[in-house]
Write an enzyme that holds these catalytic residues in place. Structure first.
Site, mmCIF file in Angstrom:
data_model
loop_
_atom_site.group_PDB
_atom_site.id
_atom_site.type_symbol
_atom_site.label_atom_id
_atom_site.label_comp_id
_atom_site.label_asym_id
_atom_site.label_seq_id
_atom_site.Cartn_x
_atom_site.Cartn_y
_atom_site.Cartn_z
ATOM 1 N N GLU A 1 0.824 -1.215 0.000
ATOM 2 C CA GLU A 1 0.000 0.000 0.000
ATOM 3 C C GLU A 1 0.859 1.267 0.000
ATOM 4 O OE1 GLU A 1 -3.053 0.442 -0.642
ATOM 5 O OE2 GLU A 1 -3.635 -1.663 -0.643
ATOM 6 N N THR B 1 2.709 5.251 -7.258
ATOM 7 C CA THR B 1 2.580 5.089 -8.707
ATOM 8 C C THR B 1 1.604 3.958 -9.030
ATOM 9 O OG1 THR B 1 3.847 4.678 -10.733
ATOM 10 C CG2 THR B 1 4.719 3.688 -8.764
ATOM 11 N N TYR C 1 -5.866 6.527 4.957
ATOM 12 C CA TYR C 1 -6.130 5.610 3.849
ATOM 13 C C TYR C 1 -5.359 4.293 4.045
ATOM 14 C CZ TYR C 1 -5.448 2.989 -0.283
ATOM 15 O OH TYR C 1 -5.368 1.916 -1.126
ATOM 16 N N ASP D 1 -9.147 5.878 -1.608
ATOM 17 C CA ASP D 1 -8.007 6.491 -2.309
ATOM 18 C C ASP D 1 -8.546 7.300 -3.498
ATOM 19 O OD1 ASP D 1 -8.648 4.655 -4.276
ATOM 20 O OD2 ASP D 1 -6.673 3.704 -4.361
HETATM 21 N N1 ADE Z 1 -4.187 0.706 -5.182
HETATM 22 C C1 ADE Z 1 -3.998 0.820 -3.865
HETATM 23 N N2 ADE Z 1 -4.125 -0.368 -3.250
HETATM 24 C C2 ADE Z 1 -4.390 -1.257 -4.200
HETATM 25 C C3 ADE Z 1 -4.618 -2.657 -4.198
HETATM 26 N N3 ADE Z 1 -4.570 -3.344 -3.063
HETATM 27 N N4 ADE Z 1 -4.872 -3.230 -5.368
HETATM 28 C C4 ADE Z 1 -4.892 -2.514 -6.497
HETATM 29 N N5 ADE Z 1 -4.698 -1.218 -6.570
HETATM 30 C C5 ADE Z 1 -4.440 -0.587 -5.428
#
Ligand code: ADE
Length: 378
Positions: A55, A61, A135, A153
């Site tokens: 995370e 990115t 988050y 997010d």
């Molecule tokens: N963006 C942030 N966390 C994610 C996740 N676990 N899977 C896919 N995109 C993400």
């Protein structure tokens, strides 16, 4: 705009889905995710530490860019205790190219806290770790610990703004509060981790910022923005960025190919290697001026700050990059000779044996410039 009796009037606001519609939207989203989600390496583990690492990286990115970094990182430091013991320069090397190195340093701080006190067991405990915000705490708590909390997010924000045609600015406190309420109301309490990831995935692949693929969307039936015919109207656009233009002169090498580098002491990228030089002051070089004008400034800087006499400074191809709100124009130079012993935190560096990685911009400038330096007629 429509017209009544010749007078224009605004189109009525599309209705947000009612609370009674939420269970079927929830089920449709989970069915879509179960049938079609990407097999990502951090989805094959329920280790909260590994999910936390993913995370933190995903805040930087895209999924595609993060995947190889995550795999290398977890192979090298599989646990928080391993990361807590790592060398800072090794961490910088593994993180190099992901951006915002400060997040890597905070992750190491979190690893130290976890190896001393154990992994937190809920969102509130996760939130106490260095560098872990609302988050990230909610994402890890729901994905790895099964806690029924919504993780909002940027992608989720867009999906919810569109689903409910929310006009409030999600970047302001009031808008964020409404989003959070809608997210909690929609959440599937039995499968919170899958549900949150389904919303993230929907935002990344279907409910895209431009040209959303509404025909493929499992929330299609309930979506107020889709019904309006202009789904891209939500969320409201951000305030335009106030850009700051910076022009910087740097020295790359002498004609023998000796590269001069110093460690950055300031954020961003503190600890990484950078090309010595300085930002031009207003009036030192107007935008239309000849880049050669920067040579005098650079020669004076190298002399004052680094004890070097730079002879025969020649301009190399300019390089542009963007960091946060700065548009940076770098004017690199090569010297025919650099006379003296470098001081002030810089030295001639053998890139293959450097103890720390260069910043991404430095790497790009070097790969563009060095062929010119080494093949120039002497
Ligand atoms: N963006 C942030 N966390 C994610 C996740 N676990 N899977 C896919 N995109 C993400």
């Amino acid at each position: 705009m429509a017209a009544v009796g010749g007078l224009p009037y605004p189109a009525p606001m599309p209705a947000s889905p009612s609370p009674r519609a939420l269970p079927s939207l929830r089920a449709a989203l989970l069915a879509w995710y179960d049938g079609d989600h990407r097999d990502l390496p951090w989805r094959r583990t329920s280790d909260p530490w590994a999910v936390l690492v993913s995370e933190v990286m995903l805040q930087q990115t895209t999924v595609a860019a993060v995947t190889p970094y995550y795999e290398r990182f977890m192979a090298r430091w599989p646990t928080a205790a391993d990361l807590a013991r790592c060398e800072d320069d090794d961490l910088a090397s593994e993180w190099s190219g992901l951006g915002y190195y400060r997040r890597a340093r905070m992750l190491k701080q979190a690893a130290l806290a976890v190896s001393e006190r154990g992994m937190p067991v809920d969102r509130d405990g996760l939130r106490e770790l260095p560098g872990v915000g609302d988050y990230t705490a909610a994402a890890v708590a729901s994905i790895a610990l099964g806690e029924p909390v919504a993780a909002v997010d940027g992608n989720v924000e867009r999906v919810l703004c569109r689903l409910h045609a929310l006009d409030g600015d999600p970047r302001k406190a009031a808008g964020r509060r409404v989003l959070r309420e809608r997210a909690e109301a929609l959440l599937d309490g039995a499968r919170p981790g899958d549900f949150n990831q389904a919303l993230m995935e929907l935002g990344a692949r279907v409910c895209r910022p431009k040209s959303p693929r509404c025909a493929e969307c499992p929330l299609h039936a309930g979506c107020a923005a889709r019904r309006s015919g202009e789904p891209e109207r939500w969320p409201p656009p951000p305030k335009p960025t106030s850009w700051k233009a910076v022009t910087r002169v740097v020295i790359v090498a002498d004609r023998r190919g000796r590269v001069l580098l110093g460690r950055r002491t300031e954020s961003p990228n503190a600890g990484f290697l950078d090309l010595p030089g300085r930002d031009l002051l207003p009036g030192e070089l107007d935008a239309a001026g000849d880049p050669r004008d920067g040579a005098g400034v650079l020669a004076q800087h190298l002399n004052r700050e680094h004890g070097l006499v730079a002879e025969g400074l020649d301009p190399l191809p300019p390089h542009r990059h963007v960091i946060t709100r700065h548009r940076i124009l770098v004017l690199p130079f090569a010297a025919s000779r650099l006379v003296g012993r470098p001081k002030g935190g810089v030295s001639f560096v053998d890139l293959a044996a450097a103890s720390a990685p260069p910043t991404t911009a430095t790497k790009r400038i070097l790969s563009k410039s060095l062929p010119h330096v080494l093949h120039a007629p002497s």
